[in-house]
Scaffold this motif. Structure first.
Motif, PDB file in Angstrom:
ATOM      1  N   ASP A 240       4.521  -2.801 -11.109  1.00  0.00           N
ATOM      2  CA  ASP A 240       4.124  -3.565  -9.919  1.00  0.00           C
ATOM      3  C   ASP A 240       3.238  -2.755  -8.969  1.00  0.00           C
ATOM      4  OD1 ASP A 240       5.721  -5.797 -10.678  1.00  0.00           O
ATOM      5  OD2 ASP A 240       7.499  -4.839  -9.789  1.00  0.00           O
ATOM      6  N   LEU A 241       3.113  -1.449  -9.201  1.00  0.00           N
ATOM      7  CA  LEU A 241       2.447  -0.584  -8.223  1.00  0.00           C
ATOM      8  C   LEU A 241       1.000  -0.956  -7.905  1.00  0.00           C
ATOM      9  CD1 LEU A 241       3.935   2.954  -8.802  1.00  0.00           C
ATOM     10  CD2 LEU A 241       4.300   1.385  -6.901  1.00  0.00           C
ATOM     11  N   PRO A 242       0.162  -1.386  -8.844  1.00  0.00           N
ATOM     12  CA  PRO A 242      -1.202  -1.735  -8.430  1.00  0.00           C
ATOM     13  C   PRO A 242      -1.242  -2.804  -7.333  1.00  0.00           C
ATOM     14  CG  PRO A 242      -1.118  -1.482 -10.798  1.00  0.00           C
ATOM     15  CD  PRO A 242       0.308  -1.412 -10.302  1.00  0.00           C
ATOM     16  N   VAL A 243      -0.438  -3.841  -7.469  1.00  0.00           N
ATOM     17  CA  VAL A 243      -0.412  -4.909  -6.458  1.00  0.00           C
ATOM     18  C   VAL A 243       0.286  -4.419  -5.195  1.00  0.00           C
ATOM     19  CG1 VAL A 243       0.416  -7.236  -5.931  1.00  0.00           C
ATOM     20  CG2 VAL A 243      -0.476  -6.721  -8.198  1.00  0.00           C
ATOM     21  N   VAL A 244       1.391  -3.708  -5.351  1.00  0.00           N
ATOM     22  CA  VAL A 244       2.133  -3.196  -4.203  1.00  0.00           C
ATOM     23  C   VAL A 244       1.256  -2.253  -3.374  1.00  0.00           C
ATOM     24  CG1 VAL A 244       4.032  -1.647  -3.558  1.00  0.00           C
ATOM     25  CG2 VAL A 244       4.436  -3.535  -5.152  1.00  0.00           C
ATOM     26  N   MET A 245       0.507  -1.389  -4.032  1.00  0.00           N
ATOM     27  CA  MET A 245      -0.331  -0.447  -3.295  1.00  0.00           C
ATOM     28  C   MET A 245      -1.465  -1.165  -2.557  1.00  0.00           C
ATOM     29  SD  MET A 245       1.401   2.217  -3.586  1.00  0.00           S
ATOM     30  CE  MET A 245       0.328   3.085  -2.450  1.00  0.00           C
ATOM     31  N   ALA A 246      -1.970  -2.247  -3.099  1.00  0.00           N
ATOM     32  CA  ALA A 246      -2.986  -3.036  -2.395  1.00  0.00           C
ATOM     33  C   ALA A 246      -2.383  -3.661  -1.135  1.00  0.00           C
ATOM     34  CB  ALA A 246      -3.556  -4.108  -3.316  1.00  0.00           C
ATOM     35  N   ILE A 247      -1.154  -4.164  -1.239  1.00  0.00           N
ATOM     36  CA  ILE A 247      -0.474  -4.726  -0.063  1.00  0.00           C
ATOM     37  C   ILE A 247      -0.201  -3.614   0.947  1.00  0.00           C
ATOM     38  CG2 ILE A 247       1.613  -5.886   0.776  1.00  0.00           C
ATOM     39  CD1 ILE A 247       1.756  -7.266  -2.004  1.00  0.00           C
ATOM     40  N   GLU A 248       0.220  -2.451   0.464  1.00  0.00           N
ATOM     41  CA  GLU A 248       0.487  -1.297   1.332  1.00  0.00           C
ATOM     42  C   GLU A 248      -0.748  -0.934   2.148  1.00  0.00           C
ATOM     43  OE1 GLU A 248       2.601   2.274   2.716  1.00  0.00           O
ATOM     44  OE2 GLU A 248       3.306   0.398   1.859  1.00  0.00           O
ATOM     45  N   GLN A 249      -1.894  -0.817   1.486  1.00  0.00           N
ATOM     46  CA  GLN A 249      -3.135  -0.455   2.180  1.00  0.00           C
ATOM     47  C   GLN A 249      -3.543  -1.518   3.197  1.00  0.00           C
ATOM     48  OE1 GLN A 249      -5.045   2.337   2.037  1.00  0.00           O
ATOM     49  NE2 GLN A 249      -3.583   3.302   0.669  1.00  0.00           N
ATOM     50  N   ALA A 250      -3.378  -2.790   2.838  1.00  0.00           N
ATOM     51  CA  ALA A 250      -3.753  -3.876   3.748  1.00  0.00           C
ATOM     52  C   ALA A 250      -2.819  -3.954   4.955  1.00  0.00           C
ATOM     53  CB  ALA A 250      -3.755  -5.205   2.990  1.00  0.00           C
ATOM     54  N   THR A 251      -1.538  -3.663   4.734  1.00  0.00           N
ATOM     55  CA  THR A 251      -0.543  -3.807   5.789  1.00  0.00           C
ATOM     56  C   THR A 251      -0.492  -2.593   6.707  1.00  0.00           C
ATOM     57  OG1 THR A 251       0.774  -5.165   4.276  1.00  0.00           O
ATOM     58  CG2 THR A 251       1.888  -4.332   6.235  1.00  0.00           C
ATOM     59  N   PHE A 252      -0.660  -1.410   6.126  1.00  0.00           N
ATOM     60  CA  PHE A 252      -0.521  -0.167   6.890  1.00  0.00           C
ATOM     61  C   PHE A 252      -1.790   0.679   6.749  1.00  0.00           C
ATOM     62  CE2 PHE A 252       3.768  -1.189   5.101  1.00  0.00           C
ATOM     63  CZ  PHE A 252       4.362  -1.630   6.273  1.00  0.00           C
ATOM     64  N   PRO A 253      -2.917   0.215   7.267  1.00  0.00           N
ATOM     65  CA  PRO A 253      -4.178   0.919   7.028  1.00  0.00           C
ATOM     66  C   PRO A 253      -4.212   2.347   7.568  1.00  0.00           C
ATOM     67  CG  PRO A 253      -4.452  -0.766   8.713  1.00  0.00           C
ATOM     68  CD  PRO A 253      -3.092  -0.956   8.130  1.00  0.00           C
TER      69      PRO A 253
ATOM     70  N   SER B 119       1.156   6.919  -0.217  1.00  0.00           N
ATOM     71  CA  SER B 119       0.369   7.135  -1.430  1.00  0.00           C
ATOM     72  C   SER B 119       1.113   6.554  -2.627  1.00  0.00           C
ATOM     73  CB  SER B 119       0.141   8.626  -1.657  1.00  0.00           C
ATOM     74  OG  SER B 119       1.367   9.249  -2.006  1.00  0.00           O
ATOM     75  N   GLU B 120       0.383   6.358  -3.711  1.00  0.00           N
ATOM     76  CA  GLU B 120       1.042   5.878  -4.928  1.00  0.00           C
ATOM     77  C   GLU B 120       2.081   6.888  -5.402  1.00  0.00           C
ATOM     78  OE1 GLU B 120       0.024   4.657  -9.497  1.00  0.00           O
ATOM     79  OE2 GLU B 120      -1.447   4.128  -7.956  1.00  0.00           O
ATOM     80  N   GLY B 121       1.797   8.172  -5.248  1.00  0.00           N
ATOM     81  CA  GLY B 121       2.760   9.197  -5.629  1.00  0.00           C
ATOM     82  C   GLY B 121       4.055   9.099  -4.844  1.00  0.00           C
ATOM     83  N   MET B 122       3.946   8.823  -3.541  1.00  0.00           N
ATOM     84  CA  MET B 122       5.146   8.649  -2.722  1.00  0.00           C
ATOM     85  C   MET B 122       5.953   7.457  -3.212  1.00  0.00           C
ATOM     86  SD  MET B 122       3.462   9.386   1.026  1.00  0.00           S
ATOM     87  CE  MET B 122       4.908   9.024   1.989  1.00  0.00           C
ATOM     88  N   MET B 123       5.258   6.362  -3.508  1.00  0.00           N
ATOM     89  CA  MET B 123       5.951   5.166  -3.973  1.00  0.00           C
ATOM     90  C   MET B 123       6.595   5.402  -5.338  1.00  0.00           C
ATOM     91  SD  MET B 123       6.708   2.157  -2.763  1.00  0.00           S
ATOM     92  CE  MET B 123       5.455   1.624  -1.620  1.00  0.00           C
ATOM     93  N   ARG B 124       5.894   6.098  -6.214  1.00  0.00           N
ATOM     94  CA  ARG B 124       6.473   6.433  -7.526  1.00  0.00           C
ATOM     95  C   ARG B 124       7.753   7.269  -7.354  1.00  0.00           C
ATOM     96  NH1 ARG B 124       3.676   5.577 -12.214  1.00  0.00           N
ATOM     97  NH2 ARG B 124       1.578   4.755 -11.920  1.00  0.00           N
ATOM     98  N   GLY B 125       7.728   8.196  -6.410  1.00  0.00           N
ATOM     99  CA  GLY B 125       8.906   9.000  -6.133  1.00  0.00           C
ATOM    100  C   GLY B 125      10.086   8.161  -5.678  1.00  0.00           C
TER     101      GLY B 125
ATOM    102  N   LEU C  38       2.148  -9.749   2.732  1.00  0.00           N
ATOM    103  CA  LEU C  38       0.735 -10.105   2.858  1.00  0.00           C
ATOM    104  C   LEU C  38       0.542 -10.994   4.081  1.00  0.00           C
ATOM    105  CD1 LEU C  38      -0.560 -10.993  -0.724  1.00  0.00           C
ATOM    106  CD2 LEU C  38      -1.376  -9.165   0.768  1.00  0.00           C
ATOM    107  N   GLU C  39      -0.544 -10.775   4.801  1.00  0.00           N
ATOM    108  CA  GLU C  39      -0.796 -11.541   6.025  1.00  0.00           C
ATOM    109  C   GLU C  39      -0.733 -13.047   5.781  1.00  0.00           C
ATOM    110  OE1 GLU C  39      -3.857 -11.567   9.794  1.00  0.00           O
ATOM    111  OE2 GLU C  39      -4.333 -10.337   8.054  1.00  0.00           O
ATOM    112  N   SER C  40      -1.231 -13.502   4.638  1.00  0.00           N
ATOM    113  CA  SER C  40      -1.248 -14.938   4.336  1.00  0.00           C
ATOM    114  C   SER C  40       0.143 -15.530   4.132  1.00  0.00           C
ATOM    115  CB  SER C  40      -2.090 -15.197   3.086  1.00  0.00           C
ATOM    116  OG  SER C  40      -1.551 -14.512   1.974  1.00  0.00           O
TER     117      SER C  40
END
Length: 148
Positions: free
Chosen positions: A10-23, A28-34, A75-77
């Motif tokens: 799920d990380l590709p989609v989750v990381m896109a939401i992360e960047q959009a929500t918390f600019p 980082s993806e590494g933090m989320m993987r951890g 997601l904002e929507s």
């Protein structure tokens, strides 16, 4: 809307939401993987799907009798639809099942909507972490006692 456990896939989609929500202070993806690597031992992460697409995620850390909401992002929507509340309810349920007696979180001082949701779920403001976020914004610390 459906909640399920988050996986590495799920990380590709989750990381896109992360960047959009918390600019300003996205993980980082590494933090989320951890974080995911500690499931189910000390972590519990969920994604929310609407129309078979991930639209939100949330994470919890539990150690002994204390739990911490690590993150909630929608997601904002899809904000204002109850997805964030459903995920928070799931985190509270899991924290209680794992023996936590109280749960903590930090929320941006400039996010009154999120603060209101947390207050609705019984969280109380207990302090401030000055300049906690990368852009210098303060964090409001909140706590809720859990039945148990």
């Amino acid at each position: 809307m459906k909640l399920r456990q988050m996986t590495v896939a799920d990380l590709p989609v989750v990381m896109a939401i992360e960047q959009a929500t918390f600019p300003y202070d996205a993980w980082s993806e590494g933090m989320m993987r951890g974080e995911l690597a500690d499931q189910p031992r000390t972590r519990h992460y969920v994604v929310a799907e609407a129309d078979d697409q991930i639209v939100a995620y949330a994470g919890l850390a539990v150690a002994a009798d204390q739990a911490d909401v690590q993150t909630i992002a929608v997601l904002e929507s899809h904000r204002g639809t109850g997805i964030g509340g459903a995920m928070l309810a799931e985190l509270l349920r899991v924290a209680g099942e794992r023996g936590a007696r109280e749960i903590f979180l930090e929320v941006r001082e400039d996010n009154p909507v999120a603060r209101g949701v947390y207050q609705h779920f019984g969280f109380e403001e207990i302090g401030v972490r000055r300049r906690y976020y990368d852009d210098g914004t303060d964090a409001i610390m909140m706590r809720r006692k859990l039945d148990g």
